[in-house]
Design a protein around this motif. Structure first.
Motif, PDB file in Angstrom:
ATOM      1  N   GLU A 133       0.834  -1.110   0.096  1.00  0.00           N
ATOM      2  CA  GLU A 133       0.101   0.009  -0.170  1.00  0.00           C
ATOM      3  C   GLU A 133       0.825   1.463  -0.029  1.00  0.00           C
ATOM      4  O   GLU A 133       1.727   1.241   0.720  1.00  0.00           O
ATOM      5  N   PRO A 134       0.590   2.264  -0.800  1.00  0.00           N
ATOM      6  CA  PRO A 134       1.326   3.505  -0.704  1.00  0.00           C
ATOM      7  C   PRO A 134       0.874   4.291   0.656  1.00  0.00           C
ATOM      8  O   PRO A 134      -0.303   4.365   1.125  1.00  0.00           O
ATOM      9  N   VAL A 135       1.989   4.853   1.253  1.00  0.00           N
ATOM     10  CA  VAL A 135       2.015   5.655   2.378  1.00  0.00           C
ATOM     11  C   VAL A 135       2.630   6.953   2.434  1.00  0.00           C
ATOM     12  O   VAL A 135       3.691   6.957   2.015  1.00  0.00           O
ATOM     13  N   PHE A 136       2.190   7.872   3.100  1.00  0.00           N
ATOM     14  CA  PHE A 136       2.793   9.049   3.412  1.00  0.00           C
ATOM     15  C   PHE A 136       3.418   8.819   4.820  1.00  0.00           C
ATOM     16  O   PHE A 136       2.478   9.471   5.661  1.00  0.00           O
ATOM     17  N   PRO A 137       4.781   8.456   4.835  1.00  0.00           N
ATOM     18  CA  PRO A 137       5.086   8.246   6.217  1.00  0.00           C
ATOM     19  C   PRO A 137       5.493   9.159   7.346  1.00  0.00           C
ATOM     20  O   PRO A 137       5.171   8.969   8.559  1.00  0.00           O
ATOM     21  N   SER A 138       5.344  10.504   6.915  1.00  0.00           N
ATOM     22  CA  SER A 138       5.831  11.555   7.848  1.00  0.00           C
ATOM     23  C   SER A 138       4.568  12.185   8.335  1.00  0.00           C
ATOM     24  O   SER A 138       4.757  13.325   9.151  1.00  0.00           O
ATOM     25  N   VAL A 139       3.239  11.805   8.025  1.00  0.00           N
ATOM     26  CA  VAL A 139       2.143  12.406   8.566  1.00  0.00           C
ATOM     27  C   VAL A 139       2.134  12.191  10.194  1.00  0.00           C
ATOM     28  O   VAL A 139       2.654  11.505  10.875  1.00  0.00           O
ATOM     29  N   ARG A 140       1.010  12.895  10.942  1.00  0.00           N
ATOM     30  CA  ARG A 140       1.115  12.759  12.091  1.00  0.00           C
ATOM     31  C   ARG A 140       0.663  11.304  12.448  1.00  0.00           C
ATOM     32  O   ARG A 140       1.488  10.872  13.604  1.00  0.00           O
ATOM     33  N   ALA A 141      -0.087  10.722  11.914  1.00  0.00           N
ATOM     34  CA  ALA A 141      -0.319   9.229  12.258  1.00  0.00           C
ATOM     35  C   ALA A 141      -0.980   8.661  11.141  1.00  0.00           C
ATOM     36  O   ALA A 141      -1.799   9.276  10.139  1.00  0.00           O
ATOM     37  N   TRP A 142      -0.744   7.275  11.013  1.00  0.00           N
ATOM     38  CA  TRP A 142      -1.472   6.513   9.915  1.00  0.00           C
ATOM     39  C   TRP A 142      -1.784   5.106  10.162  1.00  0.00           C
ATOM     40  O   TRP A 142      -1.246   4.788  11.276  1.00  0.00           O
ATOM     41  N   ALA A 143      -2.806   4.484   9.552  1.00  0.00           N
ATOM     42  CA  ALA A 143      -3.226   3.122   9.874  1.00  0.00           C
ATOM     43  C   ALA A 143      -3.250   2.442   8.654  1.00  0.00           C
ATOM     44  O   ALA A 143      -4.241   2.986   7.786  1.00  0.00           O
ATOM     45  N   ARG A 144      -2.661   1.236   8.584  1.00  0.00           N
ATOM     46  CA  ARG A 144      -3.103   0.364   7.199  1.00  0.00           C
ATOM     47  C   ARG A 144      -4.402  -0.369   7.866  1.00  0.00           C
ATOM     48  O   ARG A 144      -4.243  -1.108   8.779  1.00  0.00           O
ATOM     49  N   CYS A 145      -5.372  -0.654   6.846  1.00  0.00           N
ATOM     50  CA  CYS A 145      -6.600  -1.036   7.600  1.00  0.00           C
ATOM     51  C   CYS A 145      -7.138  -1.989   6.164  1.00  0.00           C
ATOM     52  O   CYS A 145      -6.941  -1.836   5.027  1.00  0.00           O
TER      53      CYS A 145
END
Length: 194
Positions: A133-145
């Motif tokens: 999955e594509p992710v923008f890793p520097s954001v405040r928080a992320w979740a793979r769902c």
């Protein structure tokens, strides 16, 4: 409008409009799309970016409809509009990434909300998780769902997703939350506390 074809609801004290406690306010019986949008313009929403892998590559869209619904198991919901070019890929995906943004991520929120641009042109901003999955890793928080259900709702689809893994880069309280209100972006801070 006559009393017989209007709904009547109790009103609060509103001296500016000549009403007092106990007065009633006439409310039209039908609510059209513009009226519904007006209702929600005054209701701020947190800002998130949803990404998925599509047949033509990664896709992203900005959403203000993300909400947590369960901590155990960790579940969230959001909706996607049929008008977004990213929607078909998100609806077809088994897994997605939900990015929870703060004011430092405003440029990403704007980018993912802009039609007709390559949201992934700057390859230094995003990567892929080991699962693809594509992710923008520097954001405040992320979740793979993992998407667990889809519900058609008018011109949108409500998606329920199980959060499988996540990362928090800035703790709540150390950041400046980003909200969308009345067609514009706002940063919450000590000056907004009541």
């Amino acid at each position: 409008m006559t009393e017989s074809n209007a709904q009547r609801v109790p009103g609060d004290l509103d001296e500016a409009h000549g009403r007092t406690a106990g007065d009633l306010i006439s409310v039209p019986g039908a609510l059209d799309a513009d009226g519904f949008k007006t209702l929600f313009r005054g209701h701020p929403g947190g800002v998130a970016v949803i990404t998925a892998e599509g047949p033509g590559g990664p896709v992203a869209l900005t959403a203000t409809s993300v909400a947590s619904v369960s901590a155990d198991p960790p579940m969230l919901i959001f909706s996607v509009s049929s008008q977004s070019s990213a929607t078909p890929s998100i609806l077809a995906a088994d897994t997605i990434v939900v990015h929870l943004l703060d004011a430092a991520d405003l440029d990403l929120a704007k980018l993912a909300a802009t039609s007709g641009v390559d949201r992934f042109a700057d390859t230094s901003r995003w990567t892929r998780l080991p699962t693809g999955e594509p992710v923008f890793p520097s954001v405040r928080a992320w979740a793979r769902c993992a998407i667990v259900s889809r519900l058609e709702a008018g011109g949108s689809t409500v998606i329920a997703a199980h959060a499988l893994q996540g990362q928090t880069n800035r703790e709540p309280g150390s950041d400046t939350p980003l909200v969308y209100h009345n067609r514009t972006w706002h940063a919450l801070g000590e000056h907004t506390r009541i």
